[in-house]
Design a protein around this motif. Structure first.
Motif, short mmCIF file in Angstrom:
data_model
loop_
_atom_site.label_atom_id
_atom_site.label_comp_id
_atom_site.label_asym_id
_atom_site.label_seq_id
_atom_site.Cartn_x
_atom_site.Cartn_y
_atom_site.Cartn_z
N MET A 1 0.67 -1.08 0.02
CA MET A 1 -0.02 0.19 0.05
C MET A 1 0.82 1.24 -0.03
O MET A 1 1.82 1.42 0.95
N GLU A 2 0.56 2.30 -0.93
CA GLU A 2 1.19 3.37 -0.96
C GLU A 2 0.83 4.24 0.40
O GLU A 2 -0.40 4.57 0.36
N LEU A 3 2.04 4.78 0.97
CA LEU A 3 1.46 5.34 2.32
C LEU A 3 2.71 6.35 2.65
O LEU A 3 3.87 5.97 2.71
N GLU A 4 2.17 7.58 3.00
CA GLU A 4 3.22 8.76 3.33
C GLU A 4 3.41 8.64 5.04
O GLU A 4 2.33 8.33 5.73
N LEU B 1 -4.73 5.61 16.03
CA LEU B 1 -3.92 4.34 16.06
C LEU B 1 -3.57 4.09 17.75
O LEU B 1 -3.07 4.91 18.00
N THR B 2 -3.81 2.91 17.93
CA THR B 2 -3.47 2.71 19.57
C THR B 2 -2.99 1.42 19.88
O THR B 2 -3.03 0.63 18.95
N GLY B 3 -2.13 1.26 20.56
CA GLY B 3 -1.47 -0.09 21.08
C GLY B 3 -1.70 -0.34 22.58
O GLY B 3 -2.65 0.21 23.15
N GLU B 4 -1.04 -1.30 22.92
CA GLU B 4 -1.22 -1.87 24.40
C GLU B 4 -0.98 -0.63 25.46
O GLU B 4 -1.74 -0.44 26.42
N GLY C 1 -1.52 2.88 24.84
CA GLY C 1 -2.34 4.02 24.47
C GLY C 1 -1.92 4.40 23.01
O GLY C 1 -1.79 3.49 22.25
N VAL C 2 -1.84 5.80 22.89
CA VAL C 2 -1.92 6.18 21.46
C VAL C 2 -0.47 5.79 20.87
O VAL C 2 0.46 5.99 21.65
N THR C 3 -0.51 5.36 19.63
CA THR C 3 0.78 5.38 18.77
C THR C 3 0.65 6.21 17.63
O THR C 3 1.86 6.59 16.84
N GLY C 4 -0.29 6.84 17.19
CA GLY C 4 -0.42 7.72 16.02
C GLY C 4 -1.61 7.90 15.57
O GLY C 4 -2.74 7.78 16.02
N ALA C 5 -1.74 8.42 14.11
CA ALA C 5 -2.98 8.65 13.34
C ALA C 5 -2.82 8.19 12.02
O ALA C 5 -1.92 8.40 11.61
N PHE C 6 -4.19 8.33 11.68
CA PHE C 6 -4.15 7.69 9.90
C PHE C 6 -4.87 8.68 9.38
O PHE C 6 -6.17 8.97 9.95
N GLY C 7 -4.76 9.17 8.01
CA GLY C 7 -5.62 10.13 7.55
C GLY C 7 -5.33 10.05 5.80
O GLY C 7 -4.61 9.14 5.29
N TYR C 8 -5.95 11.06 5.44
CA TYR C 8 -5.90 11.12 3.62
C TYR C 8 -5.78 12.59 3.40
O TYR C 8 -6.20 13.58 4.14
N TRP C 9 -4.88 13.06 2.48
CA TRP C 9 -4.88 14.20 2.02
C TRP C 9 -6.19 14.63 1.04
O TRP C 9 -6.56 13.74 0.19
N ARG C 10 -6.98 15.66 1.38
CA ARG C 10 -8.29 15.93 0.59
C ARG C 10 -7.82 16.13 -0.87
O ARG C 10 -8.50 15.56 -1.80
N PRO D 1 10.18 7.70 24.90
CA PRO D 1 11.14 7.76 24.02
C PRO D 1 10.98 6.69 22.87
O PRO D 1 10.41 5.67 22.98
N GLY D 2 11.33 7.15 21.43
CA GLY D 2 11.55 6.47 20.44
C GLY D 2 10.10 6.25 19.74
O GLY D 2 8.99 6.42 20.22
N PRO D 3 9.90 5.84 18.20
CA PRO D 3 8.68 6.05 17.65
C PRO D 3 7.95 4.79 18.02
O PRO D 3 8.46 3.78 18.24
N ALA D 4 6.86 5.22 18.02
CA ALA D 4 5.58 3.97 18.28
C ALA D 4 5.50 3.24 17.12
O ALA D 4 5.32 3.82 15.92
N PRO D 5 5.43 1.91 17.09
CA PRO D 5 5.41 1.00 16.03
C PRO D 5 4.04 1.12 15.56
O PRO D 5 3.07 1.22 16.20
N LEU D 6 3.74 1.15 14.24
CA LEU D 6 2.45 1.15 13.66
C LEU D 6 2.14 -0.07 12.80
O LEU D 6 2.90 -0.35 11.81
N PRO D 7 1.58 -0.74 13.35
CA PRO D 7 1.29 -2.37 12.54
C PRO D 7 0.67 -2.11 11.47
O PRO D 7 -0.27 -1.55 11.09
N ASP D 8 1.34 -2.86 10.28
CA ASP D 8 0.95 -2.84 8.98
C ASP D 8 -0.50 -3.13 8.75
O ASP D 8 -1.39 -2.73 7.85
N ASP D 9 -1.12 -4.29 9.66
CA ASP D 9 -2.42 -4.55 9.58
C ASP D 9 -3.30 -3.43 9.90
O ASP D 9 -4.37 -3.52 9.17
N ASP D 10 -3.03 -2.69 11.00
CA ASP D 10 -3.85 -1.65 11.37
C ASP D 10 -3.99 -0.55 10.14
O ASP D 10 -5.16 -0.19 9.86
N LEU D 11 -3.05 -0.35 9.56
CA LEU D 11 -2.89 0.76 8.47
C LEU D 11 -3.66 0.17 7.36
O LEU D 11 -4.52 0.90 6.73
N ALA D 12 -3.48 -1.07 6.94
CA ALA D 12 -4.20 -1.55 5.93
C ALA D 12 -5.68 -1.61 5.96
O ALA D 12 -6.42 -1.45 5.22
#
Lengths: 599, 251
Positions: free
Chosen positions: A1-4, A164-167, A169-178, A437-448
C-alpha cells in the motif's frame, strides 16, 4: 500500500483556536509538533466567533475578578460544570488574552489604552475582550501567524480518519490528503484532539461543514469516554430569512450593546421568562434594564442577557404561541435604540451580513432571528489539569472536550476555553511524549485496515448517496432531538439512526480520490451518526430539564440529576454504552463563592 | 419563487478541463454557493469546491463568477436575471487542483517569509497601552479574511507566473503595512517590502481594493502609505548616510 509516513512527538488534530494554542505550547516545550487540519490554515470554525473572549481582566470594572467569573460560569452551566475546569478557566483567561497581544493581536481599547471589555449574557460585568464583532478572526489570525513564525509543521486539507492505539495507549493517527486522496500515517505518542463540535448533524446550525464530530467519534472508538452529550446549545439568535442563510449566527453582542427582543405584538417578551434561578440578578422593569447599560452598580441586567438556553427557550415559546414574525422568528431590534454610527462601529460584520444576505439595514429596521444549533457542551471526558482522556497519550481541548461548560455555555467562554485548555493540553501532550521515547510502531495490519475502510465507498456501485443520507440525519436530529425533547420522539430518533447506520454501510461515491467532496462526506458520516446516537441516548436517559437539554415530559430540574453526569463509551459490540457517574465534589473554599452576595 | 437557472461550471484538473452546462433549481434568497451545493447533492457528487462558513467570514469559497473575482457565499442569485447564464470558474492566478479548487500555496509561502511581529516590552504593570485611534489603522488590514481575491485580480501576477517569485501580492503588502503601522511592533521591514516582496511592482491601479469583500482600502490606506515611507527612508540623506556609516561589509 502506498503510504506517506511521518514521525512526531505530538500530533494536534484541528487548527482552530484550541489546536493552534496546543501546538504552540507543545512546540515551545520542545516537542516535535505537527497540526493536521481539514481546511486551509486560518479557515477553522473559530473564525466565525464574533463577540469576544471572556476574561476577568477588570479593565472595565475593577470589581471583576476570577471568583465572579467562576461563579457566573458555574451558574450559567446550572452547576453541572466540572468545578476544577471552571476554576482554571476563570483564573488563567486574563493571561491568555494578554499573551495574544505579544503575538500581534489588536483588541479594541478603553480610553486608558487598555483592552476594552463588552457586556454579554450571563456575565455580571463587562468582560469580553473583543475586536468589533470579528474577535474570532483576530484570534485565529494571531495564532496562525504565531504558528507560522515558530515554524510548526501544518498538514492542511488533510483529514484524520482513525486514531492508532497499542497496548500502552496512543501510537499515532491515519488520514488522507483531501487534495490527492492519498493516505498518510503519523507515528506519535501523543495526540491532541481539537476538532470542534457536531453541529452539522442538525438541519439549522451556525456551524460549518467541518463540524461533523470527528474528534468525539475518534476518541470514543479509541476507547475514551464522552461526558454531558445531551447538552447541545441552541444559540437564541440565528438568521431565519432567507431560507438559504437560516441558522447563520447573529452575535450576542447585539444584545450586549443594547439590542432587545420583541414579538409580533411589539412586546419585550423576555420579562415574562425570567426564571427564579436568575430573578435576583435580573431587571424587573424596562426602565431598570435600560439604566443598567450605564450604571451596573444600582441596576440589574436586562433579561435579554440571560444565559443562552433561557433566551432560546423563550423565543421558541413565543413563536409556538403564534407571536412570531412572518418567517418564524422574533424581532431583534437595535435600530430604535442606538445610533446608526454606533451600530456600524460596534457591529460592522452584522451590518454587512444582513445588508448583503438579507437586504436588511440593521441601523434602520429590526432583524428576524430564531434559535440555531451552535455548540455542544458535551465532549471527551478529560482530566481538568492536563486535558488527558482515558486513553494514555490522548488529549482533548476546546469544543471537543466536555465538562467545562456543564449544561450550558456562556457566550465568550468558548474563545477563552480554547486558549486556556489548548495550552494545557499542548503542555501535557509534550510531557507525555517525553515519557515515551522512540517511535511508536504502527502495525501494517492496522494501516491496511484503515485504508480499506476509507476506500470502501468506491467499491460499491448503486449504493446510497452520501448527501441524501446526511440530509436525512440532519432532519432527524432537528425534528426529534432538537431544542425541546420528549421520550417518544427520541426513541423514534434512535430507530431512525439505526436505519441510517445501515444506509451508511452501503454508501457509494462517484469519481476518483482527487478532491472529491462526495467521498469526504462519506467518510465524515459515520462520525456524525455515532455522535448523534450519543446525544439521543444521553438525552433520553436524563429525565429532567437543565441548560441545553429541555424535556417537555420532564420540565423541571431534578436534585438527583444535579449530582449526576452521563458517560458514553463504546461497548464491546460496537454500540454506545451509557453509564451514570457522580459529579466531582467542589471544595468548600470554592463553594463559598456561591454564598457571597454579588457585588 | 423557484426557477431553473443555467449554470456553466469549469470542471477539470491540472491537465485541462472545460465549462460544463447544467440546469439547476434556484430558490428565493439563495447565493451562488447554494446552487453549487445543489449541483453537488443532486447531479455531480464529486464537484470540487472549497467552502467553510457560508457567511463571508472565512474567505474559502473564492472563484470567478461571470469573470469577476467574488466569494460564492456572498453573491446573491438575485443579482442575475433568471434567464442569465451564470458562469463559475476557478481563480485564474493560481494553478487548478480540481474543478473550482486551486492551489493557493503561493500565499502561504509568502506569509511565512514575512519577518514576524516583534513587540516592544510590556509596561511595568504587565499591560500594553495603546490608543484606539492608533490600533484602528492596523485593524483595517487585520479584517482581511485571506480569500486571496486581491491576489487573483492583481495583474502583476494574474498572467505573469514569473513575477510570483519577486512579488508578494496585495494581501501581503497590506500585511507589511499592518506591521509597519502596528503600535507595538519594533521591526523595520521597509527594505524587505521593496527588495523582497516587490512593493515597487504595484502601480496602484486599485483593482485589489475593488474586489475586496471586506471593503479594505488596500491601495489608499495600505500600499500607498507604505510606498511613501519606503521612499522617505531611501531618499532621506541623513538616513542614507547613517546606513552607510553603520553598515558593515560582510566578510
Amino acid at each position: 500500500m502506498e503510504l506517506e509516513r511521518h514521525e512526531y512527538d505530538v500530533i494536534v488534530v484541528g487548527a482552530g483556536g484550541a489546536g493552534l494554542r496546543a501546538a504552540i505550547a507543545a512546540h515551545e516545550s520542545g516537542a516535535r509538533t505537527a497540526v493536521v487540519c481539514k481546511s486551509l490554515l486560518g479557515k477553522a470554525h473559530t473564525v466565525m466567533a464574533e463577540g469576544g473572549i471572556a476574561a476577568a481582566m477588570a479593565n472595565a470594572y475593577p470589581e471583576d475578578n476570577w471568583r465572579v467569573h467562576f461563579r457566573d460560569t458555574m451558574r450559567g452551566g446550572k452547576m453541572l460544570n466540572h468545578w476544577r475546569m471552571a476554576q482554571l478557566h476563570a483564573q488563567e483567561a486574563p493571561d491568555r488574552v494578554r499573551e495574544l497581544e505579544d503575538w500581534g493581536a489588536l483588541f479594541d481599547r478603553t480610553p486608558d489604552g487598555l483592552i476594552s471589555q463588552r457586556d454579554f449574557g450571563g456575565h455580571r460585568y463587562a468582560r469580553l475582550a473583543h475586536v468589533g464583532d470579528r474577535t474570532g478572526l483576530e484570534l485565529i489570525r494571531t495564532l496562525q501567524q504565531r504558528t507560522v513564525a515558530l515554524g510548526i509543521d501544518v498538514y492542511m486539507e488533510c483529514t484524520v480518519t482513525r486514531l492508532l492505539t497499542g497496548e500502552n495507549g496512543v501510537t499515532g493517527a491515519f488520514g488522507y490528503w483531501r487534495e490527492s486522496g492519498r493516505f498518510v500515517a503519523w507515528s506519535a505518542p501523543s495526540v491532541v484532539l481539537a476538532t470542534g463540535g457536531i453541529g452539522k448533524s442538525y438541519k439549522v446550525t451556525s456551524n460549518s461543514w467541518e463540524y461533523t464530530g470527528d474528534g468525539h467519534s475518534l476518541a470514543l472508538q479509541a476507547g475514551a469516554t464522552l461526558v454531558n452529550m445531551e447538552f447541545v446549545q441552541f444559540h437564541p439568535t440565528g438568521m431565519v430569512w432567507p431560507p438559504s442563510v437560516r441558522g447563520i449566527l447573529v452575535t450576542e453582542s447585539v444584545r450586549g450593546d443594547g439590542g432587545i427582543l420583541k414579538n409580533s405584538a411589539g412586546n419585550r417578551f423576555m420579562f415574562d421568562y425570567i426564571p427564579d434561578f436568575f430573578r435576583k440578578e435580573t431587571a424587573e422593569t424596562e426602565a431598570e434594564a435600560d439604566r443598567w447599560y450605564d450604571d451596573k452598580k444600582n441596576n440589574r441586567r436586562p433579561p435579554e442577557l440571560l444565559p443562552r438556553d433561557e433566551v432560546a427557550r423563550a423565543i421558541n415559546s413565543e413563536v409556538k404561541a403564534g407571536r412570531g414574525t412572518p418567517h418564524g422568528g422574533v424581532y431583534l431590534d437595535i435600530a430604535s435604540r442606538r445610533s446608526a454610527e454606533y451600530i456600524r462601529k460596534r457591529l460592522p460584520s452584522m451590518y454587512h451580513q444582513f445588508k448583503e444576505l438579507a437586504e436588511v439595514d440593521i441601523t434602520a429596521e429590526a432583524m428576524e432571528v430564531g434559535p440555531t444549533c451552535h455548540y455542544v457542551m458535551g465532549g471527551v471526558e478529560v482530566d481538568p489539569d492536563t486535558e488527558a482522556a482515558r486513553v494514555p497519550g490522548l488529549f482533548a481541548a476546546g469544543e471537543v472536550a466536555g465538562g467545562m461548560h456543564g449544561s450550558n455555555r456562556l457566550g465568550g467562554n468558548s474563545l477563552s476555553d480554547l486558549l486556556v485548555f489548548g495550552r494545557r493540553a499542548g503542555l501535557a501532550a509534550a510531557e507525555h511524549a517525553r515519557s515515551r521515547p522512540g517511535p511508536a510502531p504502527l502495525p501494517d495490519d492496522d494501516l491496511a485496515d484503515a485504508a480499506r475502510a476509507a476506500l470502501a465507498p468506491f467499491e460499491r456501485e448503486g449504493g446510497e448517496n452520501p448527501y441524501a443520507v446526511q440530509h436525512d440525519l440532519q432532519q432527524t436530529m432537528h425534528d426529534l432531538v432538537g431544542i425541546i425533547r420528549t421520550a417518544p420522539e427520541m426513541e423514534q430518533a434512535l430507530e431512525r439512526i439505526a436505519a441510517l447506520r445501515e444506509r451508511v454501510g452501503n454508501l457509494s461515491v462517484e469519481g476518483h480520490r482527487q478532491y472529491n467532496p462526495g467521498w469526504h462526506l462519506a467518510l465524515d458520516l459515520p462520525h456524525m451518526l455515532l455522535v448523534s446516537e450519543c446525544i439521543a441516548r444521553a438525552a433520553l436517559e436524563r429525565q429532567e430539564s437543565r441548560g441545553g437539554h429541555t424535556r417537555d415530559d420532564f420540565p423541571a430540574t431534578n436534585d438527583e440529576w444535579s449530582r449526576t453526569n452521563l458517560i458514553c463509551s463504546r461497548a464491546s459490540d460496537g454500540t454506545v454504552a451509557l453509564s451514570r457517574q457522580p459529579l466531582p465534589t467542589m471544595p468548600a473554599e470554592l463553594a463559598e463563592v456561591f454564598e457571597e452576595v454579588p457585588a | 419563487m423557484s426557477y431553473d437557472a443555467t449554470f456553466r461550471v469549469w470542471r477539470g484538473d491540472a491537465a485541462g478541463g472545460d465549462l460544463q452546462t447544467f440546469t439547476v433549481e434556484v430558490n428565493e434568497g439563495e447565493v451562488v454557493l447554494d446552487v453549487i451545493h445543489r449541483l453537488q447533492a443532486t447531479q455531480v457528487g464529486d464537484l470540487a469546491v472549497r467552502w467553510n462558513c457560508k457567511a463571508g467570514k472565512c474567505g474559502s469559497c473564492s472563484a470567478e463568477i461571470n469573470g469577476r473575482p467574488r466569494l460564492m457565499c456572498m453573491t446573491r442569485m438575485s443579482t442575475f436575471g433568471e434567464d442569465e447564464t451564470v458562469t463559475v470558474t476557478p481563480m485564474r492566478t493560481f494553478p487548478v487542483v480540481r474543478d473550482l479548487v486551486t492551489d493557493v500555496s503561493y500565499n502561504y509561502e509568502k506569509a511565512a517569509q514575512i519577518p514576524a511581529f516583534t513587540p516592544r516590552p510590556r509596561e511595568a504593570d504587565g499591560s500594553h497601552r495603546m490608543q484606539q485611534v492608533d490600533v484602528e489603522r492596523s485593524q483595517e488590514f487585520r479584517k482581511c479574511i485571506e480569500c486571496f481575491l486581491c491576489q487573483d485580480t492583481c495583474h502583476v501576477i494574474r498572467d505573469h507566473e514569473e513575477n510570483k517569485a519577486v512579488f508578494a501580492g496585495p494581501r501581503f503588502l497590506i500585511r507589511l503595512a499592518e506591521l509597519d503601522m502596528h503600535p507595538l511592533d519594533v521591526v523595520d521591514r521597509k527594505h524587505e517590502a521593496q527588495d523582497e516582496f516587490g512593493l515597487g511592482y504595484c502601480n496602484i491601479t486599485k483593482c485589489c481594493s475593488e474586489v475586496c469583500p471586506e471593503g479594505i482600502h488596500l491601495t489608499d490606506n495600505g500600499i500607498i502609505p507604505l510606498k511613501e515611507r519606503v521612499v522617505d527612508r531611501r531618499y532621506d540623506p541623513l538616513t542614507w548616510l547613517g546606513s552607510k556609516i553603520r553598515r558593515r561589509r560582510p566578510d
